[in-house]
Design a protein around this motif. Sequence first.
Motif: not given
Length: 307
Positions: A76-83, A153-160
């Motif tokens: 339904m487009g309710l969830v996104s992720a930044v790996m 959901l963000l997994d180590e989003p600011t790495q780098g």
Amino acid sequence: MYDLSAVRLRDVHKTFGSVHAVRGVSLTIRPGEILAFLGPNGAGKTSTIDIILGLSPPSVGEVKIFGMTPRRAITMGLVSAVMQSGGLLKDLTVKETVQYTSKLFATSRPIAEVMERAGIAPIADRLVVKCSGGEQQRLRFAMALLPDPELLLLDEPTQGMDVEGRRDFWRAIRNDAERGRTIVFATHYLEEADAYADRIVFISKGRIVADGTAAEVKALASGRTIHATLPGADALSLHAIPGVDEVEIRGDSVLIHSGDSDAVARRLLNETSAHDLEINSRGLEDAFITLTSGVDDSRATTQRASQ
């Protein structure tokens, strides 16, 4: 319509052969909340995020995203992720990547809008392969914003990312949360959790060992830290002072962790040559070390800071 909670985990377990990665995790996350997942490597953070994303079904337990299964919520487009890695074609430009990704969704935010919000509009024509690690993370962030998700959901989003980039990124995240978007992130940057999370969850050996605001979690690491200048300090003598828990000697400086800082400070000032003495509350790093280093594998040890 939706469950009042954005995310609800009930007694979730995940095993990989003989490895018990997640051990009875129960967690409710409210809409609009910014929650930080913290824990040492191998603690179960990524496994828990994978379960929330529907990438890995729980071995035991129930997972609901806005009252529905993860797969349904994602459809339904309710969830996104930044790996923290993967998902990018290096021979495309930044703008081409966002354009192609937008075609995956039935409805999508305007490309120019998400690129501007992610801070990548100035590098729209740059090849992905020429982007720095921080720029690639910003690109992943833009891609995740396309379906206008309710849960990010963000997994180590600011790495780098450099310091300025990290600050701009978290400003954008805070603005999203104020509009009602729920943010869950895992990070090794404890200062980011301290500064930007509404709520912090420590996980260790597959279990939640603390859950609360930054102040509440810090309070679980009892005692204070005394810093003083004391040339020629002897660790053995300092350990003999009643109330001293730990001692670190750094040249002419000493760092003492104590459950009775006032008594230890009086002893130092009256009976030694210590000077320039400071007493501080223990920080998030102290709480992290205290709460994630003593988990007993044989039984549940969940500590709720808010209780």
